[in-house]
Scaffold this motif. Structure first.
Motif, PDB file in Angstrom:
ATOM      1  N   THR A 128       0.962  -1.433  -0.119  1.00  0.00           N
ATOM      2  CA  THR A 128      -0.024  -0.058  -0.026  1.00  0.00           C
ATOM      3  C   THR A 128       0.731   1.375  -0.113  1.00  0.00           C
ATOM      4  OG1 THR A 128      -1.759  -1.106   1.361  1.00  0.00           O
ATOM      5  CG2 THR A 128      -1.755   1.235   1.281  1.00  0.00           C
ATOM      6  N   GLY A 129       1.969   1.116   0.814  1.00  0.00           N
ATOM      7  CA  GLY A 129       2.732   2.431   0.852  1.00  0.00           C
ATOM      8  C   GLY A 129       3.469   2.934  -0.435  1.00  0.00           C
ATOM      9  N   LEU A 130       3.767   1.761  -1.123  1.00  0.00           N
ATOM     10  CA  LEU A 130       4.272   1.851  -2.609  1.00  0.00           C
ATOM     11  C   LEU A 130       3.163   2.476  -3.465  1.00  0.00           C
ATOM     12  CD1 LEU A 130       6.762  -1.230  -2.704  1.00  0.00           C
ATOM     13  CD2 LEU A 130       7.371   1.016  -2.396  1.00  0.00           C
ATOM     14  N   LEU A 131       2.189   1.795  -3.616  1.00  0.00           N
ATOM     15  CA  LEU A 131       1.297   1.947  -4.650  1.00  0.00           C
ATOM     16  C   LEU A 131       0.272   3.128  -4.322  1.00  0.00           C
ATOM     17  CD1 LEU A 131       0.091  -1.634  -5.770  1.00  0.00           C
ATOM     18  CD2 LEU A 131       2.025   0.087  -6.671  1.00  0.00           C
ATOM     19  N   LEU A 132      -0.107   3.328  -3.219  1.00  0.00           N
ATOM     20  CA  LEU A 132      -1.140   4.492  -2.712  1.00  0.00           C
ATOM     21  C   LEU A 132      -0.903   4.794  -1.227  1.00  0.00           C
ATOM     22  CD1 LEU A 132      -3.311   5.943  -3.628  1.00  0.00           C
ATOM     23  CD2 LEU A 132      -5.074   4.318  -2.772  1.00  0.00           C
ATOM     24  N   PRO A 133       0.249   5.514  -1.162  1.00  0.00           N
ATOM     25  CA  PRO A 133       0.533   6.171   0.134  1.00  0.00           C
ATOM     26  C   PRO A 133      -0.486   7.005   0.669  1.00  0.00           C
ATOM     27  CG  PRO A 133       1.956   7.323  -1.438  1.00  0.00           C
ATOM     28  CD  PRO A 133       1.189   6.159  -2.210  1.00  0.00           C
ATOM     29  N   GLN A 134      -1.426   7.387   0.160  1.00  0.00           N
ATOM     30  CA  GLN A 134      -2.426   8.506   0.727  1.00  0.00           C
ATOM     31  C   GLN A 134      -3.236   7.716   1.392  1.00  0.00           C
ATOM     32  OE1 GLN A 134      -1.670   8.382  -2.491  1.00  0.00           O
ATOM     33  NE2 GLN A 134      -1.413  10.417  -3.274  1.00  0.00           N
ATOM     34  N   ALA A 135      -3.416   6.086   1.085  1.00  0.00           N
ATOM     35  CA  ALA A 135      -4.415   5.366   2.073  1.00  0.00           C
ATOM     36  C   ALA A 135      -3.629   4.531   3.231  1.00  0.00           C
ATOM     37  CB  ALA A 135      -5.042   4.251   1.196  1.00  0.00           C
ATOM     38  N   LEU A 136      -2.358   4.881   3.637  1.00  0.00           N
ATOM     39  CA  LEU A 136      -1.580   4.294   4.371  1.00  0.00           C
ATOM     40  C   LEU A 136      -2.166   4.116   5.616  1.00  0.00           C
ATOM     41  CD1 LEU A 136       1.160   2.473   3.950  1.00  0.00           C
ATOM     42  CD2 LEU A 136       2.253   4.296   4.812  1.00  0.00           C
ATOM     43  N   LEU A 137      -2.652   5.227   6.174  1.00  0.00           N
ATOM     44  CA  LEU A 137      -3.457   5.273   7.541  1.00  0.00           C
ATOM     45  C   LEU A 137      -4.445   4.439   7.395  1.00  0.00           C
ATOM     46  CD1 LEU A 137      -3.231   6.656  10.216  1.00  0.00           C
ATOM     47  CD2 LEU A 137      -4.599   8.493   9.630  1.00  0.00           C
ATOM     48  N   LEU A 138      -5.235   4.343   6.584  1.00  0.00           N
ATOM     49  CA  LEU A 138      -6.638   3.778   6.612  1.00  0.00           C
ATOM     50  C   LEU A 138      -5.996   2.269   6.418  1.00  0.00           C
ATOM     51  CD1 LEU A 138      -9.563   3.045   6.254  1.00  0.00           C
ATOM     52  CD2 LEU A 138      -9.264   3.310   3.714  1.00  0.00           C
ATOM     53  N   GLN A 139      -5.054   1.863   5.732  1.00  0.00           N
ATOM     54  CA  GLN A 139      -4.678   0.208   5.700  1.00  0.00           C
ATOM     55  C   GLN A 139      -4.100  -0.002   7.131  1.00  0.00           C
ATOM     56  OE1 GLN A 139      -4.232  -1.604   2.463  1.00  0.00           O
ATOM     57  NE2 GLN A 139      -4.927  -2.716   4.411  1.00  0.00           N
ATOM     58  N   GLY A 140      -3.358   0.819   7.746  1.00  0.00           N
ATOM     59  CA  GLY A 140      -2.803   0.444   9.143  1.00  0.00           C
ATOM     60  C   GLY A 140      -4.114   0.293  10.077  1.00  0.00           C
ATOM     61  N   ALA A 141      -5.209   1.086  10.049  1.00  0.00           N
ATOM     62  CA  ALA A 141      -6.261   1.076  10.939  1.00  0.00           C
ATOM     63  C   ALA A 141      -6.991  -0.507  10.441  1.00  0.00           C
ATOM     64  CB  ALA A 141      -7.336   2.150  10.793  1.00  0.00           C
ATOM     65  N   VAL A 142      -7.226  -0.640   9.510  1.00  0.00           N
ATOM     66  CA  VAL A 142      -7.744  -1.899   9.152  1.00  0.00           C
ATOM     67  C   VAL A 142      -6.877  -3.260   9.564  1.00  0.00           C
ATOM     68  CG1 VAL A 142      -8.554  -3.340   7.167  1.00  0.00           C
ATOM     69  CG2 VAL A 142      -9.027  -0.933   6.897  1.00  0.00           C
TER      70      VAL A 142
ATOM     71  N   LEU B 221      -3.016   7.880 -10.718  1.00  0.00           N
ATOM     72  CA  LEU B 221      -3.209   6.474 -10.407  1.00  0.00           C
ATOM     73  C   LEU B 221      -3.865   5.528 -11.508  1.00  0.00           C
ATOM     74  CD1 LEU B 221      -2.389   4.328  -8.219  1.00  0.00           C
ATOM     75  CD2 LEU B 221      -4.893   4.718  -7.318  1.00  0.00           C
ATOM     76  N   PRO B 222      -3.323   4.630 -12.053  1.00  0.00           N
ATOM     77  CA  PRO B 222      -3.840   3.793 -13.158  1.00  0.00           C
ATOM     78  C   PRO B 222      -5.053   2.997 -12.458  1.00  0.00           C
ATOM     79  CG  PRO B 222      -1.520   3.262 -13.068  1.00  0.00           C
ATOM     80  CD  PRO B 222      -1.922   4.300 -11.744  1.00  0.00           C
ATOM     81  N   ALA B 223      -6.279   3.086 -13.174  1.00  0.00           N
ATOM     82  CA  ALA B 223      -7.417   2.532 -12.701  1.00  0.00           C
ATOM     83  C   ALA B 223      -7.194   0.791 -12.241  1.00  0.00           C
ATOM     84  CB  ALA B 223      -8.458   2.533 -13.721  1.00  0.00           C
ATOM     85  N   GLU B 224      -6.237   0.102 -12.991  1.00  0.00           N
ATOM     86  CA  GLU B 224      -6.349  -1.292 -12.694  1.00  0.00           C
ATOM     87  C   GLU B 224      -5.516  -1.136 -11.609  1.00  0.00           C
ATOM     88  OE1 GLU B 224      -3.121   0.018 -15.946  1.00  0.00           O
ATOM     89  OE2 GLU B 224      -5.190   0.266 -15.353  1.00  0.00           O
TER      90      GLU B 224
ATOM     91  N   LEU C  16      -7.808  10.448  -7.683  1.00  0.00           N
ATOM     92  CA  LEU C  16      -6.514  10.004  -8.236  1.00  0.00           C
ATOM     93  C   LEU C  16      -6.505   9.521  -9.698  1.00  0.00           C
ATOM     94  CD1 LEU C  16      -4.300   9.133  -5.266  1.00  0.00           C
ATOM     95  CD2 LEU C  16      -4.517  11.123  -6.403  1.00  0.00           C
ATOM     96  N   ALA C  17      -7.460   8.350  -9.794  1.00  0.00           N
ATOM     97  CA  ALA C  17      -7.413   7.543 -10.917  1.00  0.00           C
ATOM     98  C   ALA C  17      -8.172   8.404 -11.786  1.00  0.00           C
ATOM     99  CB  ALA C  17      -8.142   6.271 -10.608  1.00  0.00           C
ATOM    100  N   ALA C  18      -9.148   9.152 -11.656  1.00  0.00           N
ATOM    101  CA  ALA C  18      -9.775  10.136 -12.776  1.00  0.00           C
ATOM    102  C   ALA C  18      -9.008  11.223 -13.225  1.00  0.00           C
ATOM    103  CB  ALA C  18     -11.004  10.645 -11.948  1.00  0.00           C
ATOM    104  N   SER C  19      -7.812  11.466 -12.408  1.00  0.00           N
ATOM    105  CA  SER C  19      -6.992  12.688 -13.052  1.00  0.00           C
ATOM    106  C   SER C  19      -5.821  12.044 -13.508  1.00  0.00           C
ATOM    107  CB  SER C  19      -6.556  13.587 -11.649  1.00  0.00           C
ATOM    108  OG  SER C  19      -5.910  12.809 -10.812  1.00  0.00           O
ATOM    109  N   GLY C  20      -5.969  10.840 -13.667  1.00  0.00           N
ATOM    110  CA  GLY C  20      -4.695  10.091 -14.251  1.00  0.00           C
ATOM    111  C   GLY C  20      -3.539   9.910 -13.532  1.00  0.00           C
TER     112      GLY C  20
END
Length: 537
Positions: A148-162, A268-271, A262-266
């Motif tokens: 998660t840190g490599l691909l979407l660091p903005q969600a790192l806090l959410l990932q840690g909580a989960v 972050l790849p959608a896949e 991020l995916a809409a603005s290009g």
């Protein structure tokens, strides 16, 4: 948990393999889920097929890796756990065999069966589900955080909580809902095993007296309690999984909300975003075993606590050797259990080759004396010295479901195994010559479970023959005629006195007739001790 560390020995290769392949299996499952999502979205964009070949091979690789790693993990963990169970059984056997003369309840087959078989088997079944999942889950969580840190660091806090909820909160909820149901189930199953062992041994008496209904109802009640506990444990595990599922679903939504713009603005790849979303859903299967591990942990601790009490044994000081010409010497000796004296002021000098007959009411200390001489319990005071190898013949000596030769061969190590001539000689000495002549296969005749093909007197004679083969200098006979009629007791004692000539013998008995032909008589009373010299006739 030091006992668990010593028993499981996690530094051994089998456990390390199980830990490695268990983590690889979980990571492969998560990678398969994420990569499959990536491949679906990427394929929908209709790129040249060459761009998809690596992902297609990756899907196949992770699919095979998950199955193979899980198989290798099972092999490793069962190898480690079965080896651990063997070490526990070896330790229990050594500890219980030392305590056997001092604890009468251990001479009941159901007590030893429950501890040596039932509790160890329960521990063996629990360990694979309790020990490995926390380790694999923790290592998997590290891998997920890195991804998660490599691909979407903005969600790192959410990932840690989960992951915190998956690693801590869901297992705690499962434990709270369980209310020690797993421990209750284990206790009920162990009680059923012990109770069934007793009922099977007493089946004939229960049927003949038509009183089997009550004991059978008690077994059914234990089974009902075990089933109810198992059901409660399943509900508890389900509650933890439900929390994990809800958090994984919410996490997937959260990743969509964070990564969607991020995916809409290009940026972050959608896949990649879909792969991360599916990764969240894959956490359910990855961390669900952790709830079962948390539920089983109290049961493991309870089993280890019970086994630890049996494995703990206070070292008994080795008795000093008696003076030349004597087998046993006691000066102002006090005997008892756990600091409570049963016999006090015992003075005794038993010369080599003499017979000592010990009498007294129940609770006077006869069994305590035997246990102290064998080194099972220490004396509480005074000076006690013993010289020579000791052989013990209890009231009901155990005979194995083997041949007569096999039961006698236990007396010595394989390197010093007695030959046929020695076996025949000792059997004649104890009065089993006529029996041997009637056996269809001689020494190689099977004598049945617990020697049930022999009479009570014949079983006791086999036990004495085994003691003679051990070349013991001091033989302890504990009520050898307890279950015989008068004629059988007289015949057995006559043969014992003939076959044990030259040995020092300590005989515990309630029969007044056994007092006559003895060198010394030790009378133990609840308040007194007296030793008399007698004359052999």
């Amino acid at each position: 948990m030091r006992l668990l560390w010593n028993v499981l020995q996690p530094w051994r290769p089998a456990f390390l393999r199980a830990m490695l392949f268990g983590t690889l299996a979980t990571l492969s499952a998560l990678a398969l889920t994420a990569l499959s999502g990536w491949l679906i979205v990427r394929a929908s964009q209709q790129p040249p097929v060459l761009y998809l070949l690596v992902a297609m091979v990756g899907v196949r690789f992770f699919g095979l890796s998950r199955a193979l790693s899980r198989y290798l993990e099972r092999l490793g963990v069962h190898d480690a756990v079965f080896a651990a169970a063997t070490r526990v059984r070896d330790g229990l056997w050594s500890a219980l065999s030392q305590k056997l003369p001092a604890r009468r309840e251990l001479q009941r087959g159901d007590a030893v069966l429950s501890q040596l078989v039932g509790e160890v088997d329960a521990l063996r079944d629990l360990l694979p589900r309790v020990v490995l999942p926390p380790i694999s889950s923790l290592l998997t969580a590290v891998g997920v955080m890195v991804t998660t840190g490599l691909l979407l660091p903005q969600a790192l806090l959410l990932q840690g909580a989960v992951l915190f909820i998956a690693l801590v909160c869901a297992p705690l909820l499962a434990v709270a809902a369980d209310r020690r149901a797993a421990s209750a189930e284990q206790g009920a199953r162990s009680g059923m095993l012990s109770r069934l062992s007793v009922l099977l041994s007493a089946a004939a008496e229960l049927r003949s007296n038509r009183v089997s209904k009550g004991p059978l109802d008690s077994v059914r009640e234990l089974d009902r309690k075990a089933t109810a506990a198992a059901t409660r444990s399943a509900w508890a595990q389900g509650s933890g999984t439900a929390l994990l599922t809800a958090c994984a679903g919410l996490s997937a939504i959260g990743f969509l909300m964070i990564g969607g713009p991020l995916a809409a603005s290009g940026q972050l790849p959608a896949e990649v975003l879909l792969a991360l979303v599916l990764l969240q859903l894959g956490l359910i299967d990855a961390f669900a075993p952790l709830n079962q591990a948390a539920i089983g942990l109290p049961a493991v601790r309870a089993a280890l606590s019970t086994l630890a009490r049996e494995l703990e044994s206070s070292p008994v000081p080795t008795l000093p050797k008696a003076e030349p010409g004597f087998a046993v010497q006691a000066e102002n000796v006090s005997l008892g259990w756990e600091g409570r004296a049963v016999v006090e002021g015992l003075d005794l000098s038993l010369a080599r080759g003499q017979w000592l007959t010990v009498t007294g009411p129940s609770g006077a200390g006869k069994s305590t004396l035997l246990a102290t001489l064998m080194g099972s319990v220490p004396s509480l005071g005074g000076h006690l010295a013993v010289t020579g190898k000791i052989a013990w013949c209890p009231q009901e000596s155990h005979l194995f479901d083997s041949t007569l030769r096999g039961n006698l061969a236990l007396a010595r190590s394989a390197a010093e195994a007695p030959d046929d001539s020695e076996l025949l000689q000792v059997l004649k000495q104890v009065g089993l010559g006529p029996l041997l002549a009637e056996l269809p296969q001689g020494l190689d005749t099977k004598i049945g479970l617990a020697g049930n093909e022999l009479s009570g007197g014949q079983r006791q004679r086999v036990a004495v023959a085994r003691a003679l083969l051990s070349k013991a200098e001091l033989v302890l006979l504990d009520e050898p005629t307890a279950h015989l009629d008068e004629a059988g007791a007289l015949a057995l004692m006559t043969d014992l006195r003939s076959s044990l000539q030259g040995c020092t013998v300590l005989l515990v008995t309630h029969r007044p007739e056994d007092r006559d032909a003895t060198d010394q008589l030790l009378e133990l009373g609840l308040q007194s001790v007296s030793v008399h010299d007698t004359v052999k006739v």
